[in-house]
Scaffold this motif. Structure first.
Motif, short mmCIF file in Angstrom:
data_model
loop_
_atom_site.label_atom_id
_atom_site.label_comp_id
_atom_site.label_asym_id
_atom_site.label_seq_id
_atom_site.Cartn_x
_atom_site.Cartn_y
_atom_site.Cartn_z
N LEU A 100 53.05 33.53 40.46
CA LEU A 100 53.44 32.74 39.34
C LEU A 100 52.12 32.26 38.72
O LEU A 100 52.06 32.12 37.38
N ALA A 101 51.09 31.79 39.31
CA ALA A 101 50.03 31.53 38.80
C ALA A 101 49.25 32.55 38.09
O ALA A 101 48.77 32.36 37.01
N SER A 140 50.57 34.91 36.33
CA SER A 140 51.28 35.09 35.13
C SER A 140 51.01 34.20 34.05
O SER A 140 51.74 34.07 33.13
N ALA A 141 50.38 32.91 34.54
CA ALA A 141 50.19 31.76 33.60
C ALA A 141 48.75 32.23 32.53
O ALA A 141 48.24 32.96 32.88
N PRO A 142 48.70 31.43 31.66
CA PRO A 142 47.44 31.67 30.85
C PRO A 142 46.61 31.23 31.63
O PRO A 142 46.39 30.28 32.61
N TRP A 173 41.32 36.71 35.57
CA TRP A 173 42.08 35.63 35.93
C TRP A 173 43.22 36.11 37.16
O TRP A 173 43.64 35.58 38.15
N SER A 197 51.07 32.30 44.16
CA SER A 197 49.98 32.92 43.38
C SER A 197 50.39 33.93 42.33
O SER A 197 49.80 34.21 41.47
N LEU A 232 33.51 23.21 38.78
CA LEU A 232 34.80 24.07 38.67
C LEU A 232 35.41 24.01 40.03
O LEU A 232 34.79 24.51 40.95
N PRO A 233 36.70 23.66 40.47
CA PRO A 233 37.14 23.81 41.76
C PRO A 233 37.09 25.18 42.09
O PRO A 233 37.61 26.05 41.29
N HIS A 234 37.50 25.35 43.36
CA HIS A 234 37.63 26.70 43.99
C HIS A 234 39.31 27.09 43.51
O HIS A 234 40.17 26.23 43.59
N PRO A 235 39.72 28.34 43.21
CA PRO A 235 39.00 29.59 43.11
C PRO A 235 38.29 29.76 41.46
O PRO A 235 38.96 29.18 40.75
N HIS A 243 39.95 21.11 35.45
CA HIS A 243 41.08 21.88 35.02
C HIS A 243 41.12 23.32 34.96
O HIS A 243 42.05 24.02 34.41
N ALA A 244 39.89 23.94 34.96
CA ALA A 244 39.72 25.31 34.47
C ALA A 244 39.28 25.99 35.93
O ALA A 244 38.73 25.49 37.08
N SER A 245 39.55 27.39 35.77
CA SER A 245 39.10 28.39 37.15
C SER A 245 38.24 29.27 36.77
O SER A 245 37.77 29.91 37.39
N PRO A 300 43.30 29.59 32.57
CA PRO A 300 42.68 28.49 32.47
C PRO A 300 40.99 28.51 32.32
O PRO A 300 40.42 28.75 33.24
#
Lengths: 339, 308, 193
Positions: A9-10, A12-14, A106, A7, A71-74, A46-48, A16
């Motif tokens: 790592l996720a 710090s990603a752009p 995010w 989490s 949109l998928p969770h979360p 593909h988005a949160s 979505p």
């Protein structure tokens, strides 16, 4: 431990983000797409984050609810330039046009500080199974009735080459990123060719989005040139009335080298004497400073699409400036839901 | 070499190669967008993978669940099978088949099947359109590659990839048939669903066959695509760029170097060239590129006949 | 029992089972690919019989053919995924009887005939020998078969396409008139034979 590592790592990603663009919201979303902390996605799966930017028509609210549940969770919803639609969970961020606010939401969502939003609609098929017999196993002749209210595909006459294939009617919604925002299309497809089209509702008016560089940038991702489209959008962003033109020479070279003009079939989407290639050339000339205007003409988008293949139809739908497209859709079979 | 060691080497090269390919893809996109590639692009694939793994896996209505699971798994296995016939040094090959390029052709054909199944399994319109659109383009693109591979097999007088690499000790196949290399690279783009040949996962279908895939399923599919890219670059390096031949450095080092060059070229081609609509691409394939591949085959055959 | 014998039994069982699944599944796309798996198992058996080129080429060709068949299922069948509960088989009793009878006849033929049992020398260049045979003594057969197939395919596509010789084929192709603007030479379809 692995979960927190992933989490972190996720987070710090752009971010979505899936943009649902309403009236006058396209310019803000295109500016957001240039920010490195945000990544706009093509599909809601593909988005949160669901970003609703611009006022949404009353008639499009059910579509927005369905979109939210896809949109998928979360997941979380953000509202820009509009009031949150009633029925949605208490808005976590209602700011305007700030990419760092998106990134903050995010981060909280990815690390678990913000809980995922619940479903708005029940997770059931829209129409129950209808067939004869206790288990719906009966029916007239060979078939067992209409499962979930959807009739089975039957072959139909073809307008192009005589090959009669199964016909399928698809309703493309108001918030599909490959179409101008707000445009609904009802297409009957046989194989890949469109047999008939209907426009139930026109696209939203978009102020400040008819810059020719932006128009070209909307066409290029459909040709697979996402990087070049971003370059065009950045050039349109950096252009102010008092500054000089951006480096159009390099842009033009990149456009020619990519073969975009060759890729577009000649004679595609002819309207008011201009086909798609001519429109692209006119936009480029306008970007370089020529004083050209779109030729006047009357027509209907629903008449331009039949006979085209899917990707050609998407190119045609994205090849008009916003006001001209609204005119084309208003003249169509407008038994739509109004605005 | 032992089978276990060979498989470990294979998957190791594929894993590192996939990571590098993801980073090169982002770098190529940045260059096309006018930005500068940053070192953070090496970490970006892991970040994206973390997002996928933490996301819910969506289940659409009445999917073909078995094929939805098999598609990414088989895609990865096909990439591994294709790379298993490529030698990294004289004798360093996992499966030294006598009919190596025929196995590669079978892997290409099964890739088309796998991509169609991925689009079919979601039971949704946009993935299905992506799937069958890809079949229409992927099958003729596969034919192209078969003819240029046969042209590469002619000087070697064998269908085995090891023999083809051995036959390039004096002159590379890229010099014998330059159009062959270009055609094979096009096939590489088609097999990995990239750029001008991305008819399956295209942006004009909102993600195409991957439009309904989310979470770990999506991660598996993207990893499999990258693994296939590594496999294609290994095959290109072996068949057209002389494989492990080269001065000073040991064979495997040259092989890896050439693979990285091909990866970079394919990543650049993904973002530089426009994608033709399928009908136009079909016309181009059947009327221009296939006759070109026949011509290449005839010329190489004539050269082998007259000067060997 | 050697590894090769075990492999043969496993592959034969896989081929038979996937072949049976073709007819038990309701999904036509799954049926096409189950048939493909059956052929892949047979191709693998050919690898065991020291025919590597034929085995792998079988897999290659069957993948392409079954892919096209699955595509045709999606294009033309009303129920390609079997999601609608309808009877997907016709005359299954007769077909099952015919299949069982054929199986019995073939099994009898195999068990009662005297099949060769000499193994192939591993050092033998089988692909080279196959090539020499295909382009040597058997060239006439294979080349004429190939050209005939190609001509058949081209002819079928031309016959079924809409663009006829003098106009759209479903309008009834008419020969041009002898004078400009006159009646079509040779008469109209409505005039009768």
């Amino acid at each position: 431990m692995a979960v927190t590592g992933a989490s972190w790592l996720a987070a710090s990603a752009p971010a979505p983000v899936y943009p649902a663009v309403g009236a006058d919201g396209l310019a803000a979303v295109e500016a957001l797409s240039l920010h490195p902390a945000v990544s706009l996605q093509a599909s809601p799966r593909h988005a949160s984050l669901l970003l609703v930017c611009g006022r949404i028509r009353e008639a499009d609210r059910p579509a927005l609810r369905r979109l939210h549940d896809q949109l998928p969770h979360p997941r979380a919803t953000l509202w820009w330039r509009t009031e949150p639609v009633p029925g949605f969970p208490a808005a976590s961020c209602v700011g305007d046009d700030r990419a760092d606010a998106v990134r903050a939401v995010w981060r909280r969502l990815a690390t678990g500080a913000l809980g995922s939003e619940a479903d708005l609609l029940p997770d059931e098929p829209p129409a129950p199974w209808r067939g004869k017999g206790d288990h719906g196993q009966g029916g007239e002749g060979m078939t067992g009735g209409k499962p979930y209210g959807r009739p089975m595909a039957m072959t139909d006459e073809d307008c192009r080459d005589g090959l009669a294939l199964d016909a399928y009617t698809a309703r493309l919604g108001p918030f599909l990123p490959i179409l101008p925002p707000g445009l609904r299309l009802e297409l009957t497809i046989q194989g890949d060719a469109i047999q008939s089209a209907r426009v139930p509702s026109p696209p939203y008016p978009q102020a400040g989005s008819d810059d020719p560089l932006r128009c070209i940038a909307r066409l290029l991702p459909l040709l697979g040139l996402a990087g070049l489209a971003e370059r065009f959008r950045r050039a349109a962003q950096g252009r102010a009335p008092d500054l000089g033109a951006p480096d159009l020479g390099a842009l033009g070279r990149a456009l020619r080298r990519s073969g975009a003009l060759y890729a577009i079939p000649p004679g595609l989407g002819g309207f008011a004497g201009e086909d798609l290639r001519a429109r692209l050339r006119r936009w480029w000339a306008q970007a370089e400073g020529a004083d050209l205007r779109a030729p006047p003409g009357e027509g209907c988008l629903a008449d331009l699409l039949p006979g085209l293949e899917w990707s050609e139809a998407m190119l045609v739908a994205n090849s008009f400036e916003p006001e001209i497209l609204m005119r084309l859709c208003r003249a169509g079979p407008g038994d739509g839901d109004g605005s | 070499m032992s089978a276990a060691a060979g498989l470990a080497l294979l998957f190791g090269v594929m894993a590192v190669g996939a990571w590098l390919a993801a980073a090169l893809d982002r770098a190529a996109l940045a260059l096309a967008a006018g930005r500068r590639p940053a070192a953070a692009m090496l970490v970006a694939p892991w970040r994206q993978g973390a997002i996928h793994l933490l996301r819910q896996r969506i289940r659409t209505e009445r999917p073909d669940a078995m094929n939805g699971l098999l598609a990414p798994a088989c895609y990865l296995l096909l990439a591994a099978a294709g790379m298993s016939v490529v030698p990294f040094a004289p004798g360093l090959v996992v499966a030294d088949l006598d009919a190596g390029i025929v196995l590669w052709g079978a892997c290409e054909a099964l890739t088309v099947v796998v991509v169609f199944l991925h689009g079919w399994s979601a039971n949704a319109p946009l993935p299905l359109i992506g799937g069958y659109r890809y079949v229409a383009i992927g099958l003729p693109a596969m034919l192209l590659s078969m003819f240029v591979l046969i042209a590469a097999a002619l000087p070697a007088q064998s269908l085995s990839v090891s023999a083809i690499v051995e036959s390039q000790a004096s002159v590379w196949n890229a010099v014998r048939q330059p159009p062959g290399l270009v055609l094979f690279l096009m096939l590489g783009l088609s097999l990995t669903l990239r750029g001008p040949f991305d008819y399956a996962d295209a942006a004009d279908l909102a993600g195409g066959t991957s439009a309904e895939a989310s979470g770990p399923a999506q991660a598996a599919w993207q990893v499999a695509r990258l693994a296939m890219l590594v496999s294609v670059s290994a095959m290109t390096a072996a068949v057209f760029l002389g494989g492990y031949h080269g001065p000073w450095l040991p064979g495997p080092a040259w092989m890896l170097l050439k693979m990285i060059v091909v990866l970079a070229v394919l990543a650049a081609a993904t973002h530089m060239f426009a994608r033709l609509p399928p009908a136009r691409m079909l016309t181009l394939l059947w009327t221009l590129l296939l006759p070109l591949s026949f011509l290449v085959l005839a010329l190489v055959g004539a050269e082998v006949l007259l000067w060997s | 029992m050697e590894l090769k014998d075990l492999a043969f039994l496993a592959l034969a069982a896989a081929a038979a089972w996937t072949g049976w699944r073709v007819f038990r599944t309701d999904s036509m796309v799954r049926a096409s690919f189950a048939l493909m798996l059956s052929f892949i198992a047979v191709g693998a058996i050919m690898l065991l019989l020291a025919a590597p080129y034929i085995g792998i080429a079988t897999v290659f060709m069957m993948a392409v053919e079954m892919m096209v068949m699955a595509l045709f299922m999606v294009m033309f069948m009303m129920n390609p995924a079997g999601l609608n509960p309808m009877r997907m088989v016709h005359q299954n009793g007769l077909a099952a009887a015919a299949g069982a009878g054929t199986f019995a006849a073939l099994t009898a033929a195999i068990l009662l005939s005297d099949l060769p049992a000499d193994p192939v020398d591993p050092a033998r260049p089988v692909i080279h020998d196959l090539g020499i045979e295909l382009l040597g003594k058997s060239m006439l057969i294979f080349e004429t078969a190939g050209i005939t197939l190609l001509a058949t395919m081209v002819g079928a596509v031309i016959l079924s396409s809409r663009s006829g010789r003098y106009g759209p084929a479903d309008d009834g192709a008419l020969p041009p008139p002898l004078t400009p603007g006159g009646r079509p030479a040779g008469g109209l379809p409505e005039d009768g034979p």
